[in-house]
Design an enzyme around this catalytic site. Sequence first.
Site, PDB file in Angstrom:
ATOM      1  N   SER A  91      -5.982  -3.615  -0.978  1.00 36.92           N
ATOM      2  CA  SER A  91      -4.958  -2.966  -1.777  1.00 36.92           C
ATOM      3  C   SER A  91      -5.600  -2.255  -2.968  1.00 36.92           C
ATOM      4  CB  SER A  91      -3.907  -3.992  -2.212  1.00 36.92           C
ATOM      5  OG  SER A  91      -2.782  -3.355  -2.775  1.00 36.92           O
ATOM      6  N   ASP A 186       2.775  -0.306   6.579  1.00 35.70           N
ATOM      7  CA  ASP A 186       2.408  -0.163   5.170  1.00 35.70           C
ATOM      8  C   ASP A 186       2.574   1.301   4.790  1.00 35.70           C
ATOM      9  OD1 ASP A 186       1.211  -0.086   2.667  1.00 35.70           O
ATOM     10  OD2 ASP A 186      -0.459  -1.384   3.243  1.00 35.70           O
ATOM     11  N   HIS A 216       2.029  -4.662   4.324  1.00 38.31           N
ATOM     12  CA  HIS A 216       1.042  -4.768   3.259  1.00 38.31           C
ATOM     13  C   HIS A 216       0.941  -6.222   2.780  1.00 38.31           C
ATOM     14  CE1 HIS A 216      -1.470  -2.977   0.147  1.00 38.31           C
ATOM     15  NE2 HIS A 216      -0.883  -3.774  -0.739  1.00 38.31           N
TER      16      HIS A 216
END
Length: 256
Positions: A91, A186, A216
């Site tokens: 991320s 995502d 995610h």
Amino acid sequence: MTINRTAMIDFVDSRIAQTSDPKHVRQLKVLRAHMLAEVDEDVDALLATISPTRQDADAHLLAVRRERPARRRGDLFLGIARDAVTVGGVSAGGSLAAVVALMARDLDGPAIALQLLEAAGTDLTKTSSAWRHPRSEHDTTREADLAMIDLCLSSLAERAHPSASPLFAPSLDGVAPAYLINAEFDPRRDECEACAARLPDAGVQAVGRTLPGHVHGSFGLPDWQPARDWRAAANAVLASANAAARAGRPVPLTAL
């Protein structure tokens, strides 16, 4: 598919209670704090779990810079094999790793063997099709993500700067080889795939994988087999890259 975030937090709580490994407990607690902040729509708490800044990137680069004196292959510095330096993250950590790879190229940093970018946000302008056409499976919306980013980067020019959005670097020539893993559901998927496409165009070895069924952060679920497969793939990439770099061989990304 609708995601029950409260049930997921309860699941993480059960895993924390069952886990004795201190490192695993710390990781699960960060994951729990991140998930709870999303449920509560608490932007400050969310930022506390993921906030990368230019200062963070500078600190990471200084941490891995090579010594200037002549050295032999295989020498260690602070216990680190300096010919087998890799950068990576998940991320926001993946975004930071990509920025560090650019800085290492531009500022005479170490020769990085691999970038491992997992569900990385490489475009903080959030202008891709996935962000503009949200799906029920997505973990967030463009408006919510931009509200969080605006606390650090309040203008489009800042968000589009390569130090924030490495996808927009004028050139990716000469950066480290990259392995990118992203999730099917995502909203960051488009920018991960765009980065995986731009790197080979610049002559950089790169592999991009979009793993089905993932959202995610779902790679962190300890008892879900697709999450185990994600982590196993990442570990295999790192092991192969480190072994090849220490032996003076090119990183064999196409074989992984």
